[in-house]
Write an enzyme that holds these catalytic residues in place. Structure first.
Site, PDB file in Angstrom:
ATOM      1  N   ALA A  65       0.866  -1.179   0.000  1.00  0.00           N
ATOM      2  CA  ALA A  65       0.000   0.000   0.000  1.00  0.00           C
ATOM      3  C   ALA A  65       0.903   1.230   0.000  1.00  0.00           C
ATOM      4  O   ALA A  65       2.062   1.163   0.411  1.00  0.00           O
ATOM      5  CB  ALA A  65      -0.881  -0.016   1.238  1.00  0.00           C
ATOM      6  N   GLY A 109       0.661  -5.074   0.818  1.00  0.00           N
ATOM      7  CA  GLY A 109      -0.500  -5.159  -0.067  1.00  0.00           C
ATOM      8  C   GLY A 109      -0.155  -5.773  -1.416  1.00  0.00           C
ATOM      9  O   GLY A 109      -1.009  -6.371  -2.068  1.00  0.00           O
ATOM     10  N   GLU A 112      -0.362  -9.353  -0.911  1.00  0.00           N
ATOM     11  CA  GLU A 112      -1.785  -9.675  -0.703  1.00  0.00           C
ATOM     12  C   GLU A 112      -2.545  -9.683  -2.031  1.00  0.00           C
ATOM     13  O   GLU A 112      -3.391 -10.555  -2.269  1.00  0.00           O
ATOM     14  CB  GLU A 112      -2.398  -8.674   0.289  1.00  0.00           C
ATOM     15  CG  GLU A 112      -1.844  -8.877   1.705  1.00  0.00           C
ATOM     16  CD  GLU A 112      -2.217  -7.765   2.665  1.00  0.00           C
ATOM     17  OE1 GLU A 112      -2.115  -6.572   2.282  1.00  0.00           O
ATOM     18  OE2 GLU A 112      -2.607  -8.070   3.803  1.00  0.00           O
ATOM     19  N   GLU A 132       4.600  -5.162   7.139  1.00  0.00           N
ATOM     20  CA  GLU A 132       3.822  -4.134   7.837  1.00  0.00           C
ATOM     21  C   GLU A 132       4.273  -3.943   9.285  1.00  0.00           C
ATOM     22  O   GLU A 132       4.260  -2.852   9.822  1.00  0.00           O
ATOM     23  CB  GLU A 132       2.322  -4.499   7.804  1.00  0.00           C
ATOM     24  CG  GLU A 132       1.669  -4.376   6.436  1.00  0.00           C
ATOM     25  CD  GLU A 132       1.750  -5.646   5.597  1.00  0.00           C
ATOM     26  OE1 GLU A 132       2.592  -6.527   5.898  1.00  0.00           O
ATOM     27  OE2 GLU A 132       0.968  -5.747   4.634  1.00  0.00           O
TER      28      GLU A 132
END
Ligand code: CO8
Length: 258
Positions: A65, A109, A112, A132
């Site tokens: 992200a 992300g 993911e 993260e």
């Protein structure tokens, strides 16, 4: 459709989406995720496309992200805007198969998103990780869940708790990726594999994807019953008749997607 953060093209019967924010290692800003969702919707509705390949650059599939975009957000803001849910769902809702072709970094992300796809082909330089924890948060788009299901508790826990990256060889050994391919050949190989799938019967491919995915949501007995019902239903299709007749007659099947 003009996009700023991705490029979109078709190669034969395959839709190819390339994440394209080189200045930020393809970090998944909100605008990129929105464009990705729009591109997937377009391919899902396009009868000439039977499967999709999602890739990044040779350096980065996606480094997570966009940290700069989310760094100052507050709880009420992320809660009320349902941060993460919005825009990601097209990947898991898409009924056509999506192959992730991952070279370079697939972090946070990015890892993911790759795991939301139906399978991952890895370039030999791929690096997977959920870092993260090192920036004061935890995975938020399925990392603790999909990674654990893919590679088991011990490895997933170590990766999520330490942020350690896994290289392509380890990812293949652990079952996170289906195959490792030289990075320079990755996209062509992924398009070839997706093209093979796209040439098969579309409804049968969709049923098969649905059945494999059910394995993650059901008990074994329920899953096997579900599979059997879908298997039985394939006998109502023209494509099952054609596929089996072609085998018996020693010719290539001509599927009609019926
Ligand atoms: N967000 C924003 N910018 C990024 C990101 C990112 N995730 N990753 C890299 N960049 C930017 C850098 O800031 C840098 O920009 P600039 O040149 O303007 O300083 C540029 O990309 C190049 O990066 P580096 O100079 O750091 O390149 P290196 O080759 O030295 O390192 C790494 C590459 C290892 C990939 C490194 O950039 C890195 O560690 N990136 C962050 C990885 C990370 O922590 N990812 C997890 C983010 S959190 C997350 O994904 C939560 C998911 C929750 C759901 C998602 C909701 C949208």
């Amino acid at each position: 459709m003009a996009f700023e953060n991705i490029t979109v093209e078709t190669r034969g019967n395959v839709g190819l989406i390339t994440l394209n924010r080189p200045q930020a290692m393809n970090a998944l800003c909100a605008a990129l995720i929105k464009e990705l969702g729009q591109a997937l919707d377009t391919f899902e509705a396009d009868d000439s496309v039977g499967a999709v390949v999602l890739t990044g650059s040779e350096k980065a599939f996606a480094a997570g992200a966009d940290i700069k975009e989310m760094a100052s957000r507050g709880y009420m803001d992320v809660y009320l805007s349902n941060f993460i849910t919005n825009g990601w769902e097209q990947i898991t809702k898409c009924r056509k198969p999506i192959v992730a072709a991952v070279a370079g970094f697939a972090l946070g992300g990015g890892c993911e998103v790759a795991m939301m796809c139906d399978f991952i082909l890895a370039g030999d330089n791929a690096k997977f990780g959920q870092p993260e924890i090192t920036i004061g948060t935890i995975p938020g788009a399925g990392g603790t869940q999909r990674l654990t299901r893919a590679i088991g508790k011990s490895k997933a826990m170590e990766m999520c708790l330490t942020g350690r990256m896994m290289d392509a060889a380890e990812a293949e050994r652990a079952g996170l990726v289906s195959r490792v391919i030289p990075a320079a050949e990755l996209v062509d190989e992924a398009v070839k594999v997706a093209g093979k799938i796209a040439a098969l019967s579309r409804p049968i491919v969709m049923l098969c994807k649905e059945s494999v995915n059910a394995a993650f949501e059901t008990t074994l007995t329920q899953g096997i019953t579900f599979e059997r019902r879908l298997f039985h239903s394939t006998f109502s299709t023209e494509d099952q008749k054609e596929g089996m007749a072609a085998f018996v007659e020693k010719r290539k099947p001509a599927f009609k997607n019926r």
